[in-house]
Design a protein around this motif. Structure first.
Motif, mmCIF file in Angstrom:
data_model
loop_
_atom_site.group_PDB
_atom_site.id
_atom_site.type_symbol
_atom_site.label_atom_id
_atom_site.label_comp_id
_atom_site.label_asym_id
_atom_site.label_seq_id
_atom_site.Cartn_x
_atom_site.Cartn_y
_atom_site.Cartn_z
ATOM 1 N N PRO A 187 0.957 -1.239 0.031
ATOM 2 C CA PRO A 187 -0.063 0.143 0.161
ATOM 3 C C PRO A 187 0.829 1.154 0.047
ATOM 4 O O PRO A 187 0.622 2.348 -0.154
ATOM 5 C CB PRO A 187 -0.982 -0.213 1.296
ATOM 6 C CG PRO A 187 -0.119 -1.151 2.239
ATOM 7 C CD PRO A 187 0.561 -2.060 1.276
ATOM 8 N N ALA A 188 2.098 1.174 0.097
ATOM 9 C CA ALA A 188 2.748 2.413 0.300
ATOM 10 C C ALA A 188 3.411 2.591 -1.299
ATOM 11 O O ALA A 188 4.026 3.748 -1.455
ATOM 12 C CB ALA A 188 4.233 2.109 1.023
ATOM 13 N N TRP A 189 2.937 1.940 -2.206
ATOM 14 C CA TRP A 189 3.552 1.946 -3.504
ATOM 15 C C TRP A 189 2.276 2.650 -4.612
ATOM 16 O O TRP A 189 2.591 3.398 -5.599
ATOM 17 C CB TRP A 189 3.904 0.826 -4.202
ATOM 18 C CG TRP A 189 5.239 0.296 -3.468
ATOM 19 C CD1 TRP A 189 5.812 0.769 -2.540
ATOM 20 C CD2 TRP A 189 6.119 -0.926 -3.922
ATOM 21 N NE1 TRP A 189 6.906 -0.005 -2.249
ATOM 22 C CE2 TRP A 189 7.059 -1.002 -2.818
ATOM 23 C CE3 TRP A 189 5.849 -1.964 -4.875
ATOM 24 C CZ2 TRP A 189 8.041 -2.250 -2.910
ATOM 25 C CZ3 TRP A 189 6.471 -3.054 -4.838
ATOM 26 C CH2 TRP A 189 7.550 -3.086 -4.016
ATOM 27 N N VAL A 190 1.388 2.127 -4.279
ATOM 28 C CA VAL A 190 0.207 2.320 -5.290
ATOM 29 C C VAL A 190 -1.056 3.010 -4.420
ATOM 30 O O VAL A 190 -1.449 2.310 -3.440
ATOM 31 C CB VAL A 190 -0.360 1.143 -5.860
ATOM 32 C CG1 VAL A 190 -1.477 1.409 -6.921
ATOM 33 C CG2 VAL A 190 0.761 0.743 -6.777
ATOM 34 N N VAL A 191 -1.754 3.867 -4.979
ATOM 35 C CA VAL A 191 -3.004 4.349 -4.363
ATOM 36 C C VAL A 191 -4.165 4.327 -5.657
ATOM 37 O O VAL A 191 -3.664 4.197 -6.794
ATOM 38 C CB VAL A 191 -3.048 5.985 -3.762
ATOM 39 C CG1 VAL A 191 -1.839 5.888 -2.678
ATOM 40 C CG2 VAL A 191 -2.515 6.872 -4.966
ATOM 41 N N ALA A 209 -2.474 13.901 11.279
ATOM 42 C CA ALA A 209 -1.455 14.434 12.293
ATOM 43 C C ALA A 209 -0.315 15.336 11.922
ATOM 44 O O ALA A 209 0.258 15.895 12.629
ATOM 45 C CB ALA A 209 -0.709 12.979 12.826
ATOM 46 N N GLN A 210 -0.224 15.071 10.313
ATOM 47 C CA GLN A 210 0.954 16.204 9.620
ATOM 48 C C GLN A 210 0.356 16.541 8.443
ATOM 49 O O GLN A 210 -0.519 15.796 7.893
ATOM 50 C CB GLN A 210 2.395 15.368 9.581
ATOM 51 C CG GLN A 210 2.322 14.258 8.773
ATOM 52 C CD GLN A 210 1.800 13.171 9.302
ATOM 53 O OE1 GLN A 210 2.020 12.845 10.683
ATOM 54 N NE2 GLN A 210 1.154 12.015 8.663
ATOM 55 N N PRO A 211 0.979 17.613 7.883
ATOM 56 C CA PRO A 211 0.462 18.040 6.485
ATOM 57 C C PRO A 211 0.873 17.316 5.307
ATOM 58 O O PRO A 211 0.006 17.415 4.259
ATOM 59 C CB PRO A 211 0.926 19.329 6.410
ATOM 60 C CG PRO A 211 2.017 19.515 7.281
ATOM 61 C CD PRO A 211 1.859 18.399 8.514
ATOM 62 N N ILE A 212 1.912 16.452 5.408
ATOM 63 C CA ILE A 212 2.412 15.809 4.354
ATOM 64 C C ILE A 212 1.727 14.270 4.386
ATOM 65 O O ILE A 212 1.887 13.768 5.442
ATOM 66 C CB ILE A 212 3.967 15.534 4.449
ATOM 67 C CG1 ILE A 212 4.621 17.039 4.348
ATOM 68 C CG2 ILE A 212 4.465 14.685 3.222
ATOM 69 C CD1 ILE A 212 4.404 17.964 3.214
ATOM 70 N N ILE A 213 0.957 13.901 3.279
ATOM 71 C CA ILE A 213 0.300 12.716 3.299
ATOM 72 C C ILE A 213 0.935 11.828 1.999
ATOM 73 O O ILE A 213 0.787 12.183 0.891
ATOM 74 C CB ILE A 213 -1.240 12.934 3.071
ATOM 75 C CG1 ILE A 213 -1.780 14.145 3.882
ATOM 76 C CG2 ILE A 213 -1.977 11.674 3.096
ATOM 77 C CD1 ILE A 213 -1.780 13.777 5.264
ATOM 78 N N ILE A 218 -2.324 7.723 2.690
ATOM 79 C CA ILE A 218 -3.463 7.902 1.984
ATOM 80 C C ILE A 218 -4.424 6.758 1.902
ATOM 81 O O ILE A 218 -5.681 6.682 2.048
ATOM 82 C CB ILE A 218 -3.122 8.245 0.328
ATOM 83 C CG1 ILE A 218 -2.532 9.518 0.193
ATOM 84 C CG2 ILE A 218 -4.324 8.166 -0.587
ATOM 85 C CD1 ILE A 218 -2.029 9.882 -1.150
ATOM 86 N N ASN A 219 -3.778 5.500 1.790
ATOM 87 C CA ASN A 219 -4.586 4.442 1.837
ATOM 88 C C ASN A 219 -5.411 4.027 3.163
ATOM 89 O O ASN A 219 -6.375 3.706 3.119
ATOM 90 C CB ASN A 219 -3.651 3.100 1.414
ATOM 91 C CG ASN A 219 -3.706 3.162 -0.243
ATOM 92 O OD1 ASN A 219 -4.452 3.489 -0.860
ATOM 93 N ND2 ASN A 219 -2.481 2.779 -0.547
#
Length: 226
Positions: A187-191, A209-213, A218-219
């Motif tokens: 899940p860290a590779w594809v959304v 929790a933080q602005p960078i998603i 995202i998943n």
């Protein structure tokens, strides 16, 4: 909630629009763009606007929104730095600055890209990442209620969502079954376009929790219930 959507005709924007229209707590979606949508829905209102560098004529229509989902963007392929800067940094900041003034209570969600963080200081050698990083930093300084920067990597189009670029669409058609497998096991590779829309609505409702998603988050956000 009332949602303002930029880039609804693009691949990500199509998926985000679908999720907004399905969400029970979204009462209205106003799509701003140069190209008319063929889709019709009771919640959807379109605002056609040719000059995306001047929003003064639209200011009376751009007030009272809870969120802006900014999915408008261009590929850097074949572009020089000045052109890409104008279409990415300048255009985004014109829109965002106007909205921050008109809707300081708004949550602003921006589609950036995986790798933008490597050049977040705006000093890196990779042109597109440098400009995206500069754009991210400028957005974080604006007086919104909150700003979230989505950095998807590989994106899988679902539910009939299509790329406007014929070559990209042909590639997606070929590899779509493989993307489904990868998205489940990595899940860290594809959304997906679905998870992008759902995750954006989640951060509007509940924050993050933080602005960078990043892709894995995202998943995760997309799986949360409203």
């Amino acid at each position: 909630m009332r949602v303002l959507l930029f880039g609804a005709t693009g691949m990500i924007g199509q998926g985000v629009l679908r999720e907004c229209l399905l969400a029970a707590d979204v009462q209205e979606v106003v799509a701003v763009g140069r190209t008319a949508l063929t889709q019709e829905h009771g919640k959807l209102h379109q605002v056609l606007h040719a000059d995306m560098f001047d929003f003064q004529p639209l200011e009376h229509l751009l007030q009272g929104f809870d969120a802006c989902l900014f999915c408008l963007g261009v590929s850097s392929v074949g572009m020089d730095e000045d052109t890409y800067t104008r279409q990415t940094y300048d255009l985004t900041l014109v829109a965002a600055s106007t909205l921050a003034r008109l809707n300081p209570q708004m949550t602003f969600v921006y589609v950036s890209g995986a790798g933008a963080g490597t050049d977040s200081a705006g000093q890196g050698k990779v042109m597109w990442a440098r400009i995206k990083g500069k754009t991210e930093n400028a957005l974080l300084r604006l007086p919104f209620k909150a700003v979230y920067l989505f950095r998807p990597g590989v994106i899988q189009p679902l539910y009939g969502v299509r790329s406007k670029t014929a070559f990209y669409q042909s590639v997606y058609t070929l590899i779509n079954p493989l993307l489904s497998v990868i998205r489940r096991v990595r899940p860290a590779w594809v959304v997906s376009t679905e998870s992008m829309g759902r995750a954006m609505l989640t951060v509007v409702r509940h924050g993050a929790a933080q602005p960078i998603i990043e892709p894995a988050q995202i998943n995760q956000l997309a799986a949360e219930r409203s």
